[in-house]
Design a protein around this motif. Structure first.
Motif, PDB file in Angstrom:
ATOM      1  N   ASP A  88       0.830  -1.190   0.000  1.00  0.00           N
ATOM      2  CA  ASP A  88       0.000   0.000   0.000  1.00  0.00           C
ATOM      3  C   ASP A  88       0.870   1.248   0.000  1.00  0.00           C
ATOM      4  N   ARG A  89       0.713   2.057  -1.021  1.00  0.00           N
ATOM      5  CA  ARG A  89       1.437   3.318  -1.103  1.00  0.00           C
ATOM      6  C   ARG A  89       0.437   4.460  -0.985  1.00  0.00           C
ATOM      7  N   GLY A  90      -0.484   4.333  -0.026  1.00  0.00           N
ATOM      8  CA  GLY A  90      -1.565   5.292   0.134  1.00  0.00           C
ATOM      9  C   GLY A  90      -1.094   6.709   0.408  1.00  0.00           C
ATOM     10  N   ASN A  91       0.098   6.882   0.930  1.00  0.00           N
ATOM     11  CA  ASN A  91       0.600   8.216   1.233  1.00  0.00           C
ATOM     12  C   ASN A  91       1.426   8.795   0.099  1.00  0.00           C
ATOM     13  N   ARG A  92       1.538   8.083  -1.011  1.00  0.00           N
ATOM     14  CA  ARG A  92       2.329   8.555  -2.135  1.00  0.00           C
ATOM     15  C   ARG A  92       1.712   9.822  -2.714  1.00  0.00           C
ATOM     16  N   ASN A  93       2.555  10.785  -3.029  1.00  0.00           N
ATOM     17  CA  ASN A  93       2.099  12.054  -3.585  1.00  0.00           C
ATOM     18  C   ASN A  93       1.745  11.868  -5.065  1.00  0.00           C
ATOM     19  N   PRO A  94       0.495  12.126  -5.458  1.00  0.00           N
ATOM     20  CA  PRO A  94       0.098  11.919  -6.854  1.00  0.00           C
ATOM     21  C   PRO A  94       0.631  12.990  -7.808  1.00  0.00           C
ATOM     22  N   TYR A  95       1.147  14.089  -7.272  1.00  0.00           N
ATOM     23  CA  TYR A  95       1.624  15.186  -8.117  1.00  0.00           C
ATOM     24  C   TYR A  95       3.075  15.032  -8.549  1.00  0.00           C
ATOM     25  N   LEU A  96       3.859  14.270  -7.796  1.00  0.00           N
ATOM     26  CA  LEU A  96       5.294  14.202  -8.057  1.00  0.00           C
ATOM     27  C   LEU A  96       5.729  12.808  -8.472  1.00  0.00           C
ATOM     28  N   VAL A  97       6.477  12.743  -9.556  1.00  0.00           N
ATOM     29  CA  VAL A  97       7.087  11.502 -10.005  1.00  0.00           C
ATOM     30  C   VAL A  97       8.406  11.364  -9.256  1.00  0.00           C
ATOM     31  N   GLU A  98       8.657  10.202  -8.698  1.00  0.00           N
ATOM     32  CA  GLU A  98       9.885   9.990  -7.944  1.00  0.00           C
ATOM     33  C   GLU A  98      10.989   9.549  -8.898  1.00  0.00           C
ATOM     34  N   VAL A  99      11.799  10.511  -9.345  1.00  0.00           N
ATOM     35  CA  VAL A  99      12.867  10.236 -10.302  1.00  0.00           C
ATOM     36  C   VAL A  99      14.078   9.631  -9.598  1.00  0.00           C
ATOM     37  N   ARG A 100      14.820   8.824 -10.321  1.00  0.00           N
ATOM     38  CA  ARG A 100      16.046   8.207  -9.794  1.00  0.00           C
ATOM     39  C   ARG A 100      17.239   9.088 -10.142  1.00  0.00           C
ATOM     40  N   PHE A 101      18.055   9.371  -9.133  1.00  0.00           N
ATOM     41  CA  PHE A 101      19.264  10.155  -9.348  1.00  0.00           C
ATOM     42  C   PHE A 101      20.206   9.959  -8.168  1.00  0.00           C
ATOM     43  N   ARG A 102      21.424  10.417  -8.348  1.00  0.00           N
ATOM     44  CA  ARG A 102      22.413  10.495  -7.272  1.00  0.00           C
ATOM     45  C   ARG A 102      23.241  11.734  -7.553  1.00  0.00           C
ATOM     46  N   PHE A 103      23.455  12.551  -6.518  1.00  0.00           N
ATOM     47  CA  PHE A 103      24.221  13.780  -6.676  1.00  0.00           C
ATOM     48  C   PHE A 103      25.071  13.984  -5.433  1.00  0.00           C
ATOM     49  N   ASP A 104      26.351  14.338  -5.635  1.00  0.00           N
ATOM     50  CA  ASP A 104      27.281  14.579  -4.529  1.00  0.00           C
ATOM     51  C   ASP A 104      27.547  16.066  -4.386  1.00  0.00           C
ATOM     52  N   LEU A 105      27.517  16.550  -3.145  1.00  0.00           N
ATOM     53  CA  LEU A 105      27.827  17.937  -2.831  1.00  0.00           C
ATOM     54  C   LEU A 105      29.084  17.964  -1.979  1.00  0.00           C
ATOM     55  N   ASN A 106      30.173  18.460  -2.531  1.00  0.00           N
ATOM     56  CA  ASN A 106      31.442  18.554  -1.819  1.00  0.00           C
ATOM     57  C   ASN A 106      31.438  19.857  -1.025  1.00  0.00           C
ATOM     58  N   LEU A 107      31.441  19.754   0.295  1.00  0.00           N
ATOM     59  CA  LEU A 107      31.347  20.940   1.146  1.00  0.00           C
ATOM     60  C   LEU A 107      32.592  21.825   1.077  1.00  0.00           C
ATOM     61  N   ASN A 108      33.659  21.353   0.446  1.00  0.00           N
ATOM     62  CA  ASN A 108      34.850  22.179   0.263  1.00  0.00           C
ATOM     63  C   ASN A 108      34.702  23.148  -0.910  1.00  0.00           C
ATOM     64  N   LEU A 109      33.698  22.948  -1.753  1.00  0.00           N
ATOM     65  CA  LEU A 109      33.452  23.851  -2.876  1.00  0.00           C
ATOM     66  C   LEU A 109      32.638  25.049  -2.395  1.00  0.00           C
ATOM     67  N   PRO A 110      32.961  26.250  -2.877  1.00  0.00           N
ATOM     68  CA  PRO A 110      32.257  27.459  -2.407  1.00  0.00           C
ATOM     69  C   PRO A 110      30.739  27.396  -2.567  1.00  0.00           C
ATOM     70  N   LEU A 111      30.258  26.756  -3.614  1.00  0.00           N
ATOM     71  CA  LEU A 111      28.821  26.679  -3.864  1.00  0.00           C
ATOM     72  C   LEU A 111      28.076  25.936  -2.760  1.00  0.00           C
ATOM     73  N   TYR A 112      28.730  24.933  -2.163  1.00  0.00           N
ATOM     74  CA  TYR A 112      28.084  24.107  -1.148  1.00  0.00           C
ATOM     75  C   TYR A 112      28.645  24.323   0.257  1.00  0.00           C
ATOM     76  N   SER A 113      29.622  25.201   0.415  1.00  0.00           N
ATOM     77  CA  SER A 113      30.235  25.437   1.726  1.00  0.00           C
ATOM     78  C   SER A 113      29.259  25.945   2.788  1.00  0.00           C
ATOM     79  N   PRO A 114      28.157  26.637   2.425  1.00  0.00           N
ATOM     80  CA  PRO A 114      27.207  27.010   3.489  1.00  0.00           C
ATOM     81  C   PRO A 114      26.680  25.812   4.278  1.00  0.00           C
ATOM     82  N   LEU A 115      26.683  24.633   3.677  1.00  0.00           N
ATOM     83  CA  LEU A 115      26.198  23.437   4.364  1.00  0.00           C
ATOM     84  C   LEU A 115      27.131  22.972   5.474  1.00  0.00           C
ATOM     85  N   SER A 116      28.284  23.625   5.623  1.00  0.00           N
ATOM     86  CA  SER A 116      29.193  23.285   6.717  1.00  0.00           C
ATOM     87  C   SER A 116      28.648  23.743   8.064  1.00  0.00           C
ATOM     88  N   ASN A 117      27.648  24.633   8.049  1.00  0.00           N
ATOM     89  CA  ASN A 117      27.080  25.185   9.279  1.00  0.00           C
ATOM     90  C   ASN A 117      25.646  24.711   9.487  1.00  0.00           C
TER      91      ASN A 117
END
Length: 145
Positions: free
Chosen positions: A19-48
């Motif tokens: 039963d997936r009764g709580n599944r959101n009917p508006y959003l398709v659950e896409v498959r992906f993987r993404f890495d965020l390196n906290l040493n890069l300036p774009l993602y460094s705010p995540l260090s805090n």
């Protein structure tokens, strides 16, 4: 012996729930993987603790993702498409500190929990943000689905 095995199999089959009764009917659950390196300036705010970033890279979520440092080297990641209507021209939420705001109807969501603030009491079903899996290792936050 066969009765015991039969009962065991019956109980096992009844315990499995698809039963997936709580599944959101508006959003398709896409498959992906993404890495965020906290040493890069774009993602460094995540260090805090308490800081969040938006990742709008193609192929990462439906409309991108929000990633937040919730403390003690724990991270949460959520879909950036508003969970309460089908993706459209205004459904990509905007980062506002520790919340995400849907510009279509100004719904606000916590990036600590993904929960919607101030749900309307109109009898309609409202969904919280779609959460993705996160792991943290060696200064890199990996987000996947």
């Amino acid at each position: 012996m066969q009765r015991i095995l039969g009962c065991f199999l019956l109980i096992l089959m009844m315990a499995c729930d698809n039963d997936r009764g709580n599944r959101n009917p508006y959003l398709v659950e896409v498959r992906f993987r993404f890495d965020l390196n906290l040493n890069l300036p774009l993602y460094s705010p995540l260090s805090n603790t308490g800081n969040a970033v938006f990742v709008g890279t193609n192929g990462v979520g439906t409309r991108g993702i929000f990633v937040m440092n919730v403390g003690l080297e724990q991270f949460r990641a959520f879909e950036a498409s508003c969970p309460n209507h089908a993706p459209n021209e205004c459904s990509t939420m905007e980062l506002n500190g520790q919340t995400a705001v849907c510009p279509c109807e100004d719904f606000e969501y916590s990036l600590f929990t993904g929960q919607q603030f101030s749900r309307p009491e109109d009898g309609m079903r409202y969904y919280d943000m779609l959460e993705y899996n996160t792991t943290f290792n060696g200064g890199v936050v990996s987000v996947s689905n």
